[in-house]
Design a protein around this motif. Structure first.
Motif, PDB file in Angstrom:
ATOM      1  N   ARG A 242      53.597   3.955 -63.761  1.00  0.00           N
ATOM      2  CA  ARG A 242      54.414   5.111 -63.391  1.00  0.00           C
ATOM      3  C   ARG A 242      54.192   6.198 -64.438  1.00  0.00           C
ATOM      4  O   ARG A 242      54.560   6.032 -65.602  1.00  0.00           O
ATOM      5  CB  ARG A 242      55.888   4.714 -63.306  1.00  0.00           C
ATOM      6  CG  ARG A 242      56.180   3.629 -62.266  1.00  0.00           C
ATOM      7  CD  ARG A 242      57.664   3.263 -62.234  1.00  0.00           C
ATOM      8  NE  ARG A 242      57.940   2.264 -61.221  1.00  0.00           N
ATOM      9  CZ  ARG A 242      57.881   0.948 -61.420  1.00  0.00           C
ATOM     10  NH1 ARG A 242      57.571   0.493 -62.623  1.00  0.00           N
ATOM     11  NH2 ARG A 242      58.153   0.110 -60.443  1.00  0.00           N
ATOM     12  N   PHE A 243      53.577   7.304 -63.989  1.00  0.00           N
ATOM     13  CA  PHE A 243      53.243   8.400 -64.887  1.00  0.00           C
ATOM     14  C   PHE A 243      54.279   9.513 -64.729  1.00  0.00           C
ATOM     15  O   PHE A 243      54.522   9.988 -63.611  1.00  0.00           O
ATOM     16  CB  PHE A 243      51.845   8.934 -64.571  1.00  0.00           C
ATOM     17  CG  PHE A 243      50.773   7.868 -64.659  1.00  0.00           C
ATOM     18  CD1 PHE A 243      50.197   7.550 -65.870  1.00  0.00           C
ATOM     19  CD2 PHE A 243      50.370   7.165 -63.526  1.00  0.00           C
ATOM     20  CE1 PHE A 243      49.221   6.562 -65.957  1.00  0.00           C
ATOM     21  CE2 PHE A 243      49.403   6.181 -63.599  1.00  0.00           C
ATOM     22  CZ  PHE A 243      48.830   5.871 -64.817  1.00  0.00           C
ATOM     23  N   MET A 244      54.877   9.922 -65.822  1.00  0.00           N
ATOM     24  CA  MET A 244      55.972  10.887 -65.799  1.00  0.00           C
ATOM     25  C   MET A 244      55.485  12.292 -66.134  1.00  0.00           C
ATOM     26  O   MET A 244      54.654  12.497 -67.020  1.00  0.00           O
ATOM     27  CB  MET A 244      57.049  10.480 -66.794  1.00  0.00           C
ATOM     28  CG  MET A 244      57.731   9.159 -66.470  1.00  0.00           C
ATOM     29  SD  MET A 244      58.560   9.138 -64.857  1.00  0.00           S
ATOM     30  CE  MET A 244      59.662  10.556 -65.024  1.00  0.00           C
ATOM     31  N   PHE A 245      56.050  13.275 -65.395  1.00  0.00           N
ATOM     32  CA  PHE A 245      55.756  14.689 -65.607  1.00  0.00           C
ATOM     33  C   PHE A 245      57.047  15.487 -65.463  1.00  0.00           C
ATOM     34  O   PHE A 245      57.926  15.124 -64.662  1.00  0.00           O
ATOM     35  CB  PHE A 245      54.760  15.211 -64.562  1.00  0.00           C
ATOM     36  CG  PHE A 245      53.435  14.511 -64.535  1.00  0.00           C
ATOM     37  CD1 PHE A 245      52.367  15.002 -65.263  1.00  0.00           C
ATOM     38  CD2 PHE A 245      53.248  13.362 -63.763  1.00  0.00           C
ATOM     39  CE1 PHE A 245      51.123  14.372 -65.224  1.00  0.00           C
ATOM     40  CE2 PHE A 245      52.026  12.726 -63.714  1.00  0.00           C
ATOM     41  CZ  PHE A 245      50.967  13.232 -64.451  1.00  0.00           C
ATOM     42  N   ASP A 246      57.143  16.583 -66.197  1.00  0.00           N
ATOM     43  CA  ASP A 246      58.131  17.615 -65.909  1.00  0.00           C
ATOM     44  C   ASP A 246      57.398  18.712 -65.157  1.00  0.00           C
ATOM     45  O   ASP A 246      56.401  19.258 -65.652  1.00  0.00           O
ATOM     46  CB  ASP A 246      58.734  18.173 -67.201  1.00  0.00           C
ATOM     47  CG  ASP A 246      59.666  17.170 -67.863  1.00  0.00           C
ATOM     48  OD1 ASP A 246      60.343  16.417 -67.139  1.00  0.00           O
ATOM     49  OD2 ASP A 246      59.694  17.133 -69.115  1.00  0.00           O
ATOM     50  N   THR A 247      57.844  19.021 -63.933  1.00  0.00           N
ATOM     51  CA  THR A 247      57.130  19.999 -63.113  1.00  0.00           C
ATOM     52  C   THR A 247      58.015  21.193 -62.795  1.00  0.00           C
ATOM     53  O   THR A 247      59.234  21.071 -62.621  1.00  0.00           O
ATOM     54  CB  THR A 247      56.652  19.361 -61.793  1.00  0.00           C
ATOM     55  OG1 THR A 247      57.780  18.819 -61.088  1.00  0.00           O
ATOM     56  CG2 THR A 247      55.653  18.251 -62.063  1.00  0.00           C
TER      57      THR A 247
END
Length: 755
Positions: A242-247
């Motif tokens: 699970r790869f996390m990003f703030d978009t």
């Protein structure tokens, strides 16, 4: 076990390279005439995702549920998407692959109990597809997903809302026949990952490696892994990342994934060679250009745009498989489980030969002769590594699916048409070694001249298809001057006679004592133990190598024609499995009787061929999602339509003869590989005017109900003059009919049985 691997704030590794110019497109954008949703409902079992022509990658949405309807991962009536995986099968009816599954979400994500797992609802109103492109909005997360592909790479672009977002890579999830045996995800840095997924399914011992690049660094990643056990013993590990990003609202992240059947290093090489940047639009433009180059090989003109969509979608589907299965450096994984090197040629996989020998490969001899020779080279290399010609090959594994050794048909058809850039001596050796094996009833064929039904299942279907394949071997042997081989196999090509029951005209099984299996015979029973994917009607006319000999068994043309009429006029049964698309007892949704409508021409009634071919095209193909009446089968269903819509069909590949039918378009131009053009025109064509009144070849009256391969490859204009009433004189005389007759070593059934 879950582990927080690392967090990063920024990365300079994969930024930029986003301003490359787009490729120009031709005046006609053929990709927009392709509707990949055709076949995604009913029994077509196609998928709508993105792929390059014959590409290793088939990047497409998966509904997330198992079942026959979702055998290709996607079923149009469904309303969920659980991810986008990189490998799929086009309409084979085999539930396998679904490798390297990505799913974008925002937090909190939606997870259902059971096999569906993490998913999103979607609407067909916010979904579109064309050749090389797919798009959908994931409603639960307001994420727009776009897909395209290079030959060995899948390219995804996600447009996110302002949110805490996540991209999930699931190497654990399996559907239908597919089962994860082992997997690995290696975090290289904040933009690059790589790994593998090993699985078991229709093909055993599958190994697929991948290398993935994110256009934006992920701020953190979590890994879940669990032991995979069989009979209590650990065999591998399943992995989910699970790869996390703030978009931000409207922010786009591109994910590029390369595949390899050889190694992670091979996947990295493929990634660097085919997808070195993150410009989705550039990859899309290249994919469209590639598809346009392929699709413009045949140009059709007609007033009905629906027919154009049917045609170009069929052409597209015929170019889905076989699939590239070697890396950019030529390395590939073979059926002997060893890595091999292709020097100066491309190795291919996904050979659904029981289906595609009938029309798809004959089509390739016209529009893809060089690629078809590469297919043959690939098949012969597999023979060297496997010890027999492949029957149904997928990802370096011969599934032994279906029957016959129809690789012989593919080889011989190409050879007889002058396509000989392969080792003919090696090919002959391979065909004979395969035909002389002891398994699948072949020992009985060799020793008895028939396969006893009480010793081998599907005896009739196997035997009559062996007889055709043996005829193919005989044709090439004769051409090569190998008289002893020719005479042995031309005799075997007549063994179909041993199954003919003159009392009712069916091909039936025989017991070990030679008696017919009357007590087990049911003409309309599908999946009867003596037939494969069909019934006695579907196999009643399978002697394409010797139609004249088959007619003689009936006692003459009248009885033969009456039997054909009876098949088409019989009561239509309910659909059964993948035996669908029925007209009477003719089943177009499965392959064994695909040639049957063209057999009328051999008995002097080509007008009946025109009548039935028109009805098949009308009723079994349309531009809706259920527009393919049966399993697409890696291009066979589509190739039948392509050839028939152009006005001809090859009943016996290897014969170099095409039987004339009824054209679908007023003008068709087929661009040949040497720069010549073969053109088919249809004057006075309309929905009612489908009968052939007259035929002209380069302006001169042409009275034969067939054309030859040399006529096509020499270039020229074939003109049909159409009418609403049949011209029963056209093609009636014996000298004007297509010819299929074994004339050497001719034997009766009694002689063959007592050899």
């Amino acid at each position: 076990m879950r582990a927080l691997i690392f967090s990063v704030l920024a990365s300079l590794l994969v930024l930029g390279a986003c301003t490359s110019p787009q490729n120009s497109q031709p005046e006609t954008d053929y990709t927009q005439l392709v509707n990949p949703f055709i076949g995604t409902d009913f029994t077509g079992n196609t998928y709508p995702g993105a792929q390059a022509p014959f590409g290793m990658v088939q990047l497409s949405p998966d509904n997330g549920l198992a079942g026959w309807d979702r055998i290709s991962g996607y079923f149009y009536p469904d309303s969920t998407i659980a991810g986008f995986s990189h490998t799929h099968l086009s309409g084979t009816g085999a539930g396998d692959l679904y490798d390297v599954l990505f799913m974008p979400v925002t937090l909190p994500f939606k997870e259902a109990e059971g096999e569906l797992g993490i998913h999103s609802k979607f609407s067909h109103q916010d979904e579109e597809a064309s050749a090389g492109y797919y798009r959908v909005k994931l409603q639960d997360y307001n994420i727009n997903v776009e897909l395209t592909a290079t030959p060995r790479c899948g390219v995804q672009r996600y447009t996110f809302p302002k949110a805490e977002s996540m991209v999930i890579l699931n190497l654990k999830k399996a559907m239908n026949w597919d089962f994860t045996m082992d997997s690995q995800i290696e975090i290289v840095d904040s933009c690059n990952i790589r790994g593998y997924r090993f699985s078991e399914g229709w093909a055993r011992g599958q190994k697929l490696y991948f290398a993935t690049r994110f256009s934006k660094p992920f701020k953190s990643v979590e890994l879940d892994n669990a032991e995979i056990k069989l009979k209590g013993e650990k065999v591998g590990t399943s992995n989910i990342a699970r790869f996390m990003f703030d978009t931000e609202d409207g922010e786009q992240i591109t994910i590029v994934t390369a595949l390899s059947g050889v190694s992670v290093e091979g996947a990295v090489k493929n990634l660097n060679a085919e997808a070195p940047h993150n410009d989705f639009d550039q990859y899309l433009a290249a994919a469209k250009a590639d598809w346009n180059k392929q699709l413009q090989r045949i140009e059709v003109v007609g007033t009905n745009n629906d027919d154009k969509v049917n045609f170009y979608t069929a052409l597209y589907h015929s170019m889905i498989a076989p699939t590239i299965y070697s890396d950019v450096d030529g390395k590939y994984y073979g059926p002997d489980k060893q890595v091999h090197q292709a020097e100066g040629w491309v190795n291919y996989s996904t050979f659904s030969l029981w289906d595609t020998f009938r029309a798809a490969h004959p089509l390739y001899t016209l529009i893809e002769p060089e690629r078809n020779e590469a297919y043959i080279r690939s098949i012969l290399e597999k023979w060297k590594q496997l010890g027999m010609l492949p029957m149904g090959e997928l990802h370096c594994n011969d599934t032994r699916c279906m029957i016959g050794y129809h690789a012989a048909s593919v080889i011989v058809d190409a050879y007889m048409k002058g396509h000989r850039h392969f080792d003919a001596e090696e090919a002959m050796k391979a065909m004979i070694a395969t035909a002389e094996r002891d398994e699948f009833g072949l020992k009985q064929v060799r020793e008895l001249g028939y396969i006893p039904a009480d010793q081998e299942g599907s005896s009739v279907s196997k035997a009559v298809e062996y007889a055709y394949d043996d005829w193919c071997i005989a044709q090439m042997a004769k051409e090569m001057g190998k008289d002893d081989i020719y005479r042995r196999y031309i005799k075997r090509a007549q063994y179909y006679k041993n199954y003919f029951d003159a009392t009712d005209g069916f091909l039936k099984g025989r017991y070990s004592n030679g008696e017919f299996t009357h007590d087990q015979f049911h003409a309309t029973q599908v999946y009867h133990q003596h037939y494969v994917e069909g019934n006695a009607w579907h196999y009643a006319f399978f002697a394409p190598q010797d139609v004249a000999g088959h007619i003689a068994l009936f006692g003459g043309e009248e009885a033969y024609l009456n039997k054909l009429n009876e098949m088409f006029d019989a009561e239509t049964p309910e659909g059964h499995g993948d035996v669908t698309g029925n007209i009477g007892q003719y089943s177009h949704g499965n392959e064994p009787s695909h040639h049957a409508a063209y057999l009328y021409a051999y008995a002097g009634q080509p007008w009946k061929t025109q009548q039935h071919v028109k009805r098949i095209m009308d009723e079994m193909y349309d531009d809706t999602r259920s527009g393919i009446c049966g399993n697409e089968d890696c291009g066979q269903m589509s190739a039948w339509y392509i050839l028939s819509a152009m006005g001809f069909y090859q009943v016996a590949p290897g014969s170099n003869t095409y039987v004339l039918g009824t054209p679908r378009f007023t003008d068709v131009s087929m661009k040949l590989s040497d720069g010549k053009t073969f053109r088919v025109k249809a004057e006075n064509l309309s929905a009612d005017n489908f009968y052939v009144k007259e035929v002209r070849w380069n302006g001169e009256v042409y009275e034969k109900a067939y054309i030859t391969h040399d006529m096509i490859t020499s270039g020229g204009i074939l003109t049909f003059v159409m009418d609403s009433e049949p011209n029963k004189e056209f093609g009636r005389l014996p000298e004007n009919r297509p010819f299929s007759k074994i004339e050497d070593e001719v034997m009766t059934a009694e002689q063959l049985m007592n050899k």
